[in-house]
Design an enzyme around this catalytic site. Sequence first.
Site, PDB file in Angstrom:
ATOM      1  N   THR A   1       0.826  -1.164  -0.037  1.00  0.00           N
ATOM      2  CA  THR A   1      -0.121  -0.001  -0.023  1.00  0.00           C
ATOM      3  C   THR A   1       0.866   1.286  -0.030  1.00  0.00           C
ATOM      4  O   THR A   1       2.131   1.213   0.056  1.00  0.00           O
ATOM      5  CB  THR A   1      -0.754  -0.042   1.155  1.00  0.00           C
ATOM      6  OG1 THR A   1      -0.071   0.240   2.442  1.00  0.00           O
ATOM      7  CG2 THR A   1      -1.694  -1.266   1.522  1.00  0.00           C
TER       8      THR A   1
ATOM      9  N   VAL B   1      12.937   2.256  -3.194  1.00  0.00           N
ATOM     10  CA  VAL B   1      13.532   3.094  -4.588  1.00  0.00           C
ATOM     11  C   VAL B   1      14.126   2.099  -5.733  1.00  0.00           C
ATOM     12  O   VAL B   1      14.743   1.117  -5.495  1.00  0.00           O
ATOM     13  CB  VAL B   1      15.254   3.523  -3.945  1.00  0.00           C
ATOM     14  CG1 VAL B   1      15.934   4.299  -4.794  1.00  0.00           C
ATOM     15  CG2 VAL B   1      14.771   4.235  -2.319  1.00  0.00           C
TER      16      VAL B   1
ATOM     17  N   ALA C   1      11.865   0.464  -7.707  1.00  0.00           N
ATOM     18  CA  ALA C   1      10.934  -0.648  -7.759  1.00  0.00           C
ATOM     19  C   ALA C   1      11.883  -2.006  -7.851  1.00  0.00           C
ATOM     20  O   ALA C   1      12.117  -2.196  -6.734  1.00  0.00           O
ATOM     21  CB  ALA C   1      10.188  -0.642  -9.261  1.00  0.00           C
TER      22      ALA C   1
ATOM     23  N   LEU D   1      14.724  -2.738  -9.332  1.00  0.00           N
ATOM     24  CA  LEU D   1      16.119  -2.512  -9.110  1.00  0.00           C
ATOM     25  C   LEU D   1      16.836  -2.864  -7.975  1.00  0.00           C
ATOM     26  O   LEU D   1      16.562  -2.466  -7.004  1.00  0.00           O
ATOM     27  CB  LEU D   1      16.578  -1.270  -9.789  1.00  0.00           C
ATOM     28  CG  LEU D   1      16.028  -0.820 -11.277  1.00  0.00           C
ATOM     29  CD1 LEU D   1      16.481   0.639 -11.378  1.00  0.00           C
ATOM     30  CD2 LEU D   1      16.708  -1.632 -12.312  1.00  0.00           C
TER      31      LEU D   1
ATOM     32  N   LYS E   1      12.778   9.053  -1.515  1.00  0.00           N
ATOM     33  CA  LYS E   1      13.820   7.732  -2.294  1.00  0.00           C
ATOM     34  C   LYS E   1      15.202   8.384  -1.887  1.00  0.00           C
ATOM     35  O   LYS E   1      15.761   7.468  -1.296  1.00  0.00           O
ATOM     36  CB  LYS E   1      13.301   7.819  -3.468  1.00  0.00           C
ATOM     37  CG  LYS E   1      12.170   7.061  -3.971  1.00  0.00           C
ATOM     38  CD  LYS E   1      11.607   7.082  -5.287  1.00  0.00           C
ATOM     39  CE  LYS E   1      10.399   6.454  -5.615  1.00  0.00           C
ATOM     40  NZ  LYS E   1      10.194   6.303  -7.226  1.00  0.00           N
TER      41      LYS E   1
END
Length: 815
Positions: free
Chosen positions: A555, A609, A611, A613, A682
Site C-alpha cells: 500500500t 527505491v 522498484a 532494481l 527515495k
Amino acid sequence: MKVLKFGGTSVANAQNIKLVLDIVLNKAKKDKLVVVVSAFTKVTDLLVLASQKAAFNDESFKEVVSEIEKKHLDAIKELIPVSEQSRSLSHIKRIINHLDTLLEGCFLLGELSPRTSDTILSFGELLSSYIIAEAFNQQNKNCSYKDSRELIKTNNNFGKAVVNFEVSNSLIADYFASNEVQIVIMPGFIANSIDNIGTTLGRGGSDYTAAIIAAAVNATELQIWSDVNGMFTANPRIVKQAQPIATISYQEAMELSHFGAKVLYPPTIQPVLRKNIPIIIKNTFEPEADGTYISNQNISQTNPVKGISHIENISLITLEGSGMIGVTGSSKRLFEVLSQNDINVIFITQASSEHSICIGILDIDAENAENAINNAFAIEIAQNKIDACIVEKKLCIIALVGENMKNHQGLSGRMFSTLGKNNVNIRAIAQGASERNISAVINERDVKKALNTLHENFFEENTKQLNLFVMGVGNVGEKFIEQIHQQKKFLKENLKINLRVIAVSNSRKMLFDEEGISLKNWKSTLENGENANKEHFISNVKALNLRNSIFVDITANESVSQSYEHFLKQNIAVVTCNKIACSSAYDNYSYLKQLSRKYNAPFLFETNVGAGLPIIDTLKHLIASGDKVNKIQAVLSGSLNFIFNNFDENNSFHDVVKEAGVQGFTEPDPTIDLSGVDVARKILILIRESGYQFDIEDITNISFLPAECLATTNNEDFFKSLIKNAAHFENLLKEAKAKECRLKYVATFENGKASVGLEFIPKESPFYNLEGKDNIVQFYTDRYVDQPLLIKGAGAGAAVTASGIFADVIRVGNI
C-alpha cells in the site's frame, strides 16, 4: 503366538469392529492370537462424566448411562444375527443394571471413592470385549473370551495400579499353556488386586495389558492397532508434514510416548523390552500400511533425530536462594515433599551453582505443589535464605528424541538456533546423560510454531515454509500474487522454499486461511471475505503465530506503515514497497531497524527505491564491506521520467500525466510524484542507508509545479490546474529544446546536502538517454571515485515492483 491390541477408535462402532474381525480372522489362519480390546470410543469419558454427575447429586447421570447402553445395544444389533441376539442383549442389560446400581450409590452418598471409580471405569472394557467376543463367535467357533481380571493381579493403588508380575505371569502362563483355541479375546485396562478388588492400569492401560500378556506368553510380536500409520516424526494434527517412523528402538519409542506421542502408552514398552519382543504399531483403517516397528535392532539412520514430541499443560516451579548453596539434602527435601503429595515430576534442571532447582509438573498439580514446597521450606523462606517458590503456568515441554543424537555434534545448538530465529523463548533446558533426549520448556502459545519449525529443520530436507500476510492487492499486489502462483513449484524444488499466502486484504475485504489461500481463485474468495479492518488483521496475524511469518505491505498508506513495529516485535518479517516508514522521522526509521535486529525479524524495502532494481541491496553491500558513499546522483522517479520522455508538442502535459496514472506509474495521488515528495523520500532512504542521519526537512525540494497545482486537494482539481497552466509546462519544454537538453527530475546528495528538482540535462550526461520509465543511480564512493557505480533499469510499473517485493520475500527465506 501374537498379541494384538485394538484401541478405542478401532472398536468405535459396529462398522469399525467388522474391520477388526477381518484383520484378526485373516491373521488367525497362521498364528494363535490374543486380542486385547479397549472400550468403545468416548465410553470411558462417558463413564467418568456419569460418575462425577452422580457424586454431585446430578440425576442427569441416568441420561449418560442411557447413552452408553444405546451405543452397545446398537453394536449388538449390527454385529450379531437377530436369532442370536437375545442372550447378548440380556447380558449387556445385566451389566448396565449393575453400573446403574453403583452410580445410584454414588448419588445417594454424594461421593466417589478411587475404588468405586475404578470399578465404574472397568465397565467400558467389559462391555466392548464381551460384544466383540460374541461377534467373533459368529464367524469362528475356535474363539474364547477371558476376563483379564482373572489373570492380571495388582496392588490396591486405584487409578493406576502396580502390577504384581510374579503372580500375574504365572497365572497367564498357566492359562495359555492349557488353552487350545485359536483366538482369545480379552478386555484391556482392567485388573484385580491380589484380594480380588477391581483396579485399572491407568488411562491408555489397554496397551499395557497387551504388553503384560505378550511378555508372559513369550509372544513373537505385539501389535498395537489404532487409527494412525504408526508413530510419527511429530504430532500430525499439529505438523501436517509429519511422517510415519518406519523403525525405532524401544528407548526412542519410550521417550516419544513419554513426551506425548499418544499412540503408545509409555509403560507398554517395559514388559516386552525385557523379553526382546518387537512392537508393531498398525492402522486398523489402512492395514496394508507398514506402520512402525519397535525393537532393539541397531538400524543405521542418516537422521540422528527420530521424532519431535511435546507435553502440554506444564507448570514450571523454581526454588532458589543462597540458602541452598552447599547445603546437603535440599534436593532430597524438595523431591520428597513432591512424592509425599503424589506429584509426578516430568522435567528437572538445576543450576551448577546450586542456587536454584527448576522442575516441570502438570498444571493441575501446580497449586498443590506450590503449597507443599512453601510449607516444607517455611523456615528458610522466613529467614530469607530461600525465596518462596515461583510458579509459571501455561507452558509446554518440547523434546528432540533420537538414539544416535549422542554421536552427532551441534544438535542442541541447531535446535535452539532454530527456535530463536522464530522468537520462541526458551524458559528451561534439560538433556539426559544418555543424550537421547533434548528437552526445552516454552510458552504454550508457541507450541505449534516450535514443532513445525523444528520439524521443517530436521525432517523436511531443509525446505523452509514462508507464511505471507499480504495487505494491498491492487495492481502491484495482484501481480505479486500471480508471480507467487507461477513460481511456487520452482521455488520449492530448486530453492527449498515453500510459499503460502495465509491472508490477503484490500481496502474493503480481507481473507484468512491458516492452511494457505488457493491462488487460482483468490479474487472471488476475497470478495466473500470479512470486512477489512487493519487492527483485526494485525491481531489475526499475531494470534496465528506461524513460523517464518512475513507481513507484505503493498500500500501507500501511512496508517499501515505505522503497524510495522507490532509485527517486528512478534518476530514477523516486514517486506514493503511503502516508502512512508523509511522516510518518516529519523528516530522512527532507526527504531524500526533496531526492532528488526532485536527480534531477528527482517525488515526489507528494496522496492522503496527503483522498484525492482537492486539499488538498496547493492548499497548495503557497499557499506557492509567498508566503503563510504560520498555523492549520489539519480533519476529516481519512473513516473516522472515517463512523463517527461513522452511530453512533447503532440502530447499535452495533462494527457501524459493521465496516461502515467492509467499505466500504474504514478501513486494514486499524482501530486506525490509531481511535487517531488516521492523523489525526496527515495533519496532520503538512500542517504540513510548510506549511514547518514538525515530527515526529509533537510532536503531542498525545487518544485516545477505552479503554486496553484500544488495547492489542490483532490485529483479532479489537480488535473484541471494542469490544463489551466499548460503554458507553463510548454515553456519548460521549449527552453529545454533551445538548450538542446532533456528534462529530467534529478535527486542529488553531496557534501552533506541534498536536493531534488527538474534539471536541463545535456547530451553528454548519462541521464540524457534515459528512456521510458527507467531509473538511474550513480554512487560516488571511496572506491568508486572517478567512475561511479551505476545502476540503471525500469523503475516503475506493477510487474517490476511486484518482482522487487518477491525478491525481498526470497531474501527472507534465505536468511
